[in-house]
Design an enzyme around this catalytic site. Structure first.
Site, short mmCIF file in Angstrom:
data_model
loop_
_atom_site.label_atom_id
_atom_site.label_comp_id
_atom_site.label_asym_id
_atom_site.label_seq_id
_atom_site.Cartn_x
_atom_site.Cartn_y
_atom_site.Cartn_z
N CYS A 97 60.69 -54.42 56.36
CA CYS A 97 60.72 -55.16 55.16
C CYS A 97 61.76 -54.58 54.11
CB CYS A 97 59.35 -55.48 54.42
SG CYS A 97 58.41 -53.88 54.27
N GLU A 129 52.71 -58.53 49.65
CA GLU A 129 53.70 -57.37 50.13
C GLU A 129 54.76 -58.29 51.01
OE1 GLU A 129 54.13 -54.47 49.29
OE2 GLU A 129 52.29 -53.43 48.77
N GLU A 157 66.37 -63.56 54.35
CA GLU A 157 65.94 -62.45 55.26
C GLU A 157 66.25 -62.78 56.61
OE1 GLU A 157 61.75 -61.42 55.20
OE2 GLU A 157 62.17 -59.58 54.99
N GLY A 207 53.34 -59.76 54.66
CA GLY A 207 54.09 -60.97 55.53
C GLY A 207 55.10 -61.59 55.20
N SER A 208 55.34 -62.66 55.26
CA SER A 208 56.47 -63.56 54.82
C SER A 208 56.28 -64.21 53.49
CB SER A 208 56.85 -64.66 55.60
OG SER A 208 55.84 -65.69 56.08
N LYS A 253 42.85 -58.88 59.32
CA LYS A 253 43.25 -59.90 60.57
C LYS A 253 44.69 -59.36 60.82
CE LYS A 253 45.56 -63.37 60.53
NZ LYS A 253 46.31 -63.21 62.08
N GLY A 267 52.99 -65.95 52.32
CA GLY A 267 52.18 -65.27 50.98
C GLY A 267 51.85 -66.57 49.86
#
Ligand code: NAD
Length: 520
Positions: free
Chosen positions: A310, A276, A409, A254-255, A201, A259
């Site tokens: 990232c 990740e 971030e 993703g974030s 997805k 996550g």
């Protein structure tokens, strides 16, 4: 233009740009339907409308529909059937088909890159490189299908005990918008290498290149249903897929906030997950470094991909004796970076991918200024969403590691410059972060390079270089940057489960509780 795409034309659509996007998409999918790719068929969704916005202009490209729960369930079933077919092939045959997938992807690099560049707003030169990397991923893992052995264990008995690495089954992969093409290859290739099927997805903001990869690898002969792509929102179909019994593992890129939701949902079902997540990586420059090289390295570390990476070197730690000089060097270099249209061959960095992220980056710059940071030179100009989501490379000085801009971030072309005094000081500041994704050190002292590399908590670390990654090398995070490893041989372990098989070899096995049947 396909009927489906025509259907969703809206008043604020920039027709020329939309036509360019649809032409690039229709090169692969002539109907123009933007839907989920399941068992080799595109299926338009039935859920909420999702807008694809042109990052370079802020205008609407096109609208498509979230897949909806029913299609999410169908996609899981397609994966189950696809996995059976795939796992029934010999390891060598799977390898040959993956090599062929690499060849087909190579033959389509320019078209894939054009589509990715327009839809994700990434510079065309970067997209060409990423398309090539994706082809290499299938080639690399195509060589691994028949080379991951089990073990024979020297157990203390008259038994033979050996292990087999077996596929998980259907794996759900959820990916972000910052490098959609690259990330889809990065995750799909090791998963199918080990005999799994994939339900991927992509971000609802950048679904197109993943659909194309799925179609091309099928053209290469990989059976239908082995790779299925589900398009739409995470909180709807992502969660719907995750709740299906067919899904045996979830790999999330993703974030950190999302996550944690994924990990919670996986824990509820008792299935494993790989996370990740984001980073706030320290790029450490000592006074003895080759400063010209370190300066170029520091710029590509944070400004490449407009900071939407990232592993971006977003905290620039500079030894105090060279702080002012080095900050100035980086800011001067940054002011020359060519920011522009993603499709232009001269463009070095493009826009921020979407409005939410654009606002976040600008808010973070403002927050930094309120905290006492200063912009060096005129590297930042007023951002205007109406002209696309462009943010100029920005260097912030007078930053301490406790400020929000040094801890959160930003995921944009904004670097914070933090001074340090000693080697210990540098390591302590680098490690004083929730994250642990990457980092680097610049020094001519070899011993110091190794020392710092061993002390900074990060899944990837560079000495006198930055941002080089390769499909053959493991990649992943420490701490809030996630767990599990993508790429390299380590990824193959993530996509398999180990079975221990016992065989009786003794002529007269001991039977402490059992009795042999009496002869008839
Ligand atoms: P995000 O977490 O908002 O979205 C990522 C994906 O999760 C998307 O596909 C989204 O649709 C889906 N999602 C969102 N909510 C969900 C939910 N409730 N349930 C299931 N799925 C859901 O992240 P983003 O903004 O797309 O990407 C930026 C982030 O990704 C940054 O933090 C960046 O550092 C990180 N990232 C990490 C890596 C890595 O390898 N460590 C690589 C690239 C990006």
């Amino acid at each position: 233009m396909g009927d489906q795409a025509r259907l969703f034309k809206a008043s604020n659509m920039n027709t020329t740009q939309t036509e360019a996007l649809l032409a690039a998409y229709q090169h692969f999918f002539p109907t123009g339907v933007i839907g989920s790719y399941i068992k080799g068929e595109l299926q338009a969704g039935s859920g909420a409308d999702i807008s694809l916005i042109n990052p370079a202009t802020g205008d609407l490209f096109v609208t498509y529909k979230d897949a909806g729960t029913e299609i999410a369930i169908q996609a899981c079933e397609a994966g189950l059937a696809g996995q059976k077919t795939w796992a029934a092939l010999s390891h060598a045959e799977r390898g040959r088909l993956m090599q062929e997938a690499g060849r087909v992807l190579r033959a389509n690099i320019e078209h894939i890159a054009q589509l990715e560049s327009i839809s994700a707003g990434k510079p065309i030169r970067d997209c060409r490189g990423e398309a090539l990397r994706v082809a290499e991923m299938f080639e690399y893992y195509g060589g691994w299908t028949d080379k991951l052995y089990g073990n024979v264990i020297p157990v203390p008995s008259g038994h033979l005990n050996y292990t087999r690495r077996e596929p998980m089954g259907v794996v759900l992969q959820i990916t972000p918008w910052n490098a959609p093409l690259f990330t889809c290859g990065w995750q799909i290739a090791p998963a199918i290498c080990m005999g799994n099927a994939v339900l991927l997805k992509p971000s609802e903001l950048t679904p197109l290149s993943s659909l194309v990869v799925a179609k091309l690898i099928e053209q290469a002969g990989i059976p239908k249903g082995v790779v299925n792509i589900l398009v739409g929102y995470g909180h709807t179909i992502g969660q719907a897929a995750l709740s299906q019994p067919a899904i045996k593992k979830v790999v999330f890129v993703g974030s950190p906030a999302t996550g944690r939701k994924i990990a919670a949902a996986a824990a509820t079902r008792g299935i494993p997950c790989v996370l990740e997540l984001g980073g706030k990586s320290a790029n450490i420059v000592f006074e003895d470094a080759d400063l010209d090289r370190a300066c170029v390295g520091a710029q590509s570390a944070i400004f490449g991909s407009a900071g939407q990476s990232c592993v971006a070197g977003s905290r620039l730690l500079i030894q105090r004796s060279i702080y002012d000089r080095f900050v100035q060097m980086v800011a001067e270099g940054a002011s020359k970076i060519r920011l522009g249209e993603p499709s232009s061959p001269d463009t070095e960095i493009g826009p921020i991918q979407n409005a939410t992220q654009f606002n976040h980056v600008n808010n973070m710059i403002e927050r930094g200024l309120k905290e006492g940071a200063q912009i060096v030179g005129d590297t930042q100009v007023a951002a205007d969403q109406k002209k696309g989501f462009f943010v100029r490379p920005t260097v912030l000085k007078n930053v301490t590691n406790s400020m929000d801009v040094a801890r959160t971030e930003i995921f944009g072309p904004v670097v914070v410059a933090i001074p340090f005094d000693t080697e210990d000081d540098a390591v302590n500041i680098a490690n004083d972060s929730d994250f642990g994704l990457a980092g680097a050190v610049w020094t001519k002292d070899t011993g110091r390079g190794f020392r710092v590399a061993s002390q900074v908590k990060a899944g990837t670390f560079w000495i006198n270089m930055y941002k080089v990654i390769n499909v053959a090398s493991p990649f992943g995070g420490y701490d809030a940057s996630g767990y599990g490893r993508s790429s390299g041989v380590d990824a193959l372990a993530e996509y398999t489960q180990v079975k221990s098989v016992w065989v009786e070899t003794a002529a007269n096995p001991a039977q402490p509780f059992g009795h042999a049947p009496t002869s008839r």
